[in-house]
Motif scaffolding. Structure first.
Motif, short mmCIF file in Angstrom:
data_model
loop_
_atom_site.label_atom_id
_atom_site.label_comp_id
_atom_site.label_asym_id
_atom_site.label_seq_id
_atom_site.Cartn_x
_atom_site.Cartn_y
_atom_site.Cartn_z
N SER A 48 -10.01 -0.34 -4.46
CA SER A 48 -8.61 0.02 -3.67
C SER A 48 -8.30 -0.80 -2.59
CB SER A 48 -9.06 1.61 -2.86
OG SER A 48 -8.30 2.08 -2.30
N ILE A 49 -8.20 -1.47 -1.88
CA ILE A 49 -7.94 -2.01 -0.66
C ILE A 49 -6.72 -3.52 -1.39
CG2 ILE A 49 -8.55 -3.82 0.49
CD1 ILE A 49 -8.75 -0.92 2.07
N GLY A 54 -1.59 -4.70 -3.37
CA GLY A 54 -1.22 -5.69 -4.49
C GLY A 54 0.80 -4.81 -4.29
N ARG A 55 0.43 -3.04 -4.32
CA ARG A 55 1.83 -2.18 -4.24
C ARG A 55 2.20 -2.77 -2.84
NH1 ARG A 55 3.07 -1.90 -7.98
NH2 ARG A 55 4.33 -0.39 -6.69
N GLU A 56 1.56 -2.85 -2.13
CA GLU A 56 2.86 -3.54 -1.01
C GLU A 56 3.50 -5.26 -1.07
OE1 GLU A 56 3.02 -1.94 2.02
OE2 GLU A 56 2.10 -0.06 1.30
N LEU A 57 2.76 -5.29 -1.64
CA LEU A 57 3.18 -7.29 -2.34
C LEU A 57 4.28 -6.63 -2.98
CD1 LEU A 57 2.60 -9.81 -1.43
CD2 LEU A 57 0.92 -10.12 -3.29
N GLY A 128 0.37 -6.58 2.31
CA GLY A 128 -0.22 -6.87 1.09
C GLY A 128 -0.79 -8.55 1.51
N TYR A 129 0.49 -8.56 1.85
CA TYR A 129 -0.61 -10.43 1.24
C TYR A 129 -1.78 -10.41 2.59
CZ TYR A 129 1.87 -12.05 5.83
OH TYR A 129 2.34 -12.15 6.85
N GLY A 185 -1.94 -4.29 -9.57
CA GLY A 185 -1.77 -3.45 -8.03
C GLY A 185 0.17 -4.29 -8.17
N LEU A 186 0.23 -5.02 -8.17
CA LEU A 186 1.41 -6.29 -7.90
C LEU A 186 2.66 -5.90 -9.43
CD1 LEU A 186 3.20 -8.08 -6.37
CD2 LEU A 186 2.50 -10.21 -7.93
N LEU A 187 1.40 -5.88 -10.08
CA LEU A 187 2.16 -5.49 -11.40
C LEU A 187 2.23 -4.30 -12.32
CD1 LEU A 187 -0.06 -8.16 -13.78
CD2 LEU A 187 2.32 -9.09 -12.89
N ALA A 188 2.01 -3.00 -11.37
CA ALA A 188 1.78 -2.41 -11.76
C ALA A 188 3.00 -1.44 -11.88
CB ALA A 188 0.52 -1.57 -11.61
N SER A 189 3.58 -1.01 -12.11
CA SER A 189 5.45 0.40 -11.72
C SER A 189 4.52 1.27 -11.16
CB SER A 189 5.64 0.44 -13.33
OG SER A 189 4.70 1.60 -13.14
#
Length: 319
Positions: A48-49, A54-57, A128-129, A185-189
């Motif tokens: 989850s974290i 990844g979404r924040e990034l 996010g990073y 998370g970074l790659l997900a839309s």
């Protein structure tokens, strides 16, 4: 220190469940979380974290500040084990000094998870990073600790090479889970992320509470035996995290003004590893006593940070 902030932290459900776990041990109850369930919950929290990081990034702009913040975190992961080693070896063996120094130079993913919940309660955002930085800060301290042991201790031809230790650190299950989740998370839309939001966000605090109950039970079992080891290691396990966290909380203003990021840097510097480092030390320095560095990190430093440490570091940053 802000007493209202401390009181709010001490009465949070997650922390009270941790205290309940310690009480369970003192009462000699048979309450326990099954190992398989505990492992699943820990993997879920890291997932989850990592995913939310990844979404924040994905929404962040790459900047010079990010580079300086990452470098700052990595430097602290090298400096902390060096100075603590020379302090420890005045009282302890070279092997134990190196192992403890590595533990306190490395990070605790569980403390990071608790810090995320703490910031959420305070309605403070972090970048996010920081999730990626957490994973990157795990290996340097292990390398420094083993290197110092090899320099000041007896030479052992059978000791693993530094490259194998680094590889072991980055293939550690917790590191792989959080880095893998970060990338996904970074790659997900946005629509794809929303599809699993109930799982990644809504149930996080509930799982965290149960996990901290389990951590309380484990800490309670190790605490009684550790107290018998003497005052020096107990005092070290409280004072050094406080020094590290407070110093980073102050100095981090040189690299970023983001309150959440500075808090996370302080937590990472103040925390101590009780998963990755013990696994590495068992392989690299079998003479080091896990009965010292493991309960120091888990039964003393971890509860100190999540009760008193976090309000202290945030107060320093906000002052």
């Amino acid at each position: 220190m802000n007493l209202s902030l401390l009181l709010e932290n001490l009465t949070s459900p997650a922390l009270l469940f941790f205290a309940m776990g310690i009480l369970v041990v003192q009462l000699k109850s048979d309450l326990e979380i099954p190992k398989s369930s505990s492992k699943f919950i820990s993997l879920y929290l890291l997932f989850s974290i990592g995913f939310n990081g990844g979404r924040e990034l994905a929404h962040s702009d790459f900047s010079v500040e990010i580079i300086w913040t990452v470098l700052f975190g990595l430097v602290s992961a090298v400096v902390i084990p060096v100075y603590t080693f020379f302090f420890l070896k005045k009282k302890l063996s070279i092997e134990n000094s190196g192992a403890i120094a590595a533990a306190y130079g490395s990070i605790s993913a569980v403390t990071f998870v608790a810090a995320v919940s703490f910031l959420e309660i305070q309605q403070i955002n972090y970048s996010g990073y920081m999730v990626a930085l957490m994973a990157l800060m795990e290996a340097p301290a292990i390398v420094v600790g083993v290197t110092l042991i090899s320099l000041y201790g007896k030479k052992d031809d059978d000791s693993p090479k530094i490259s194998s230790l680094i590889g072991h650190s980055f293939t550690n299950g917790s590191v792989l889970m959080i880095l893998g989740s970060l990338i996904i998370g970074l790659l997900a839309s946005e629509s794809q992320a929303q599809g699993i939001a109930p799982f990644t966000n809504d149930i996080f605090k509930g799982f965290l509470a149960i996990f901290l109950l389990d951590m309380g039970i484990i800490s309670g079992r190790k605490l009684n035996d550790f107290i018998k080891s003497g005052w020096f290691t107990t005092l070290f396990a409280v004072v050094i995290p406080l020094i590290n966290g407070s110093a980073v909380a102050l100095i981090s203003t040189l690299v970023t003004n983001n309150v959440g990021d500075r808090f996370m840097l302080a937590i990472l510097a103040a925390s101590a590893s009780y998963i990755a480092v013990p696994a590495a030390m068992k392989m690299a320095v079998p003479k080091a006593n896990p009965g010292l560095y493991l309960p120091m990190a888990l039964a003393v430093t971890f509860p100190f940070n999540i009760t008193f440490g976090m309000p202290v570091y945030l107060t320093i940053i906000g002052s």
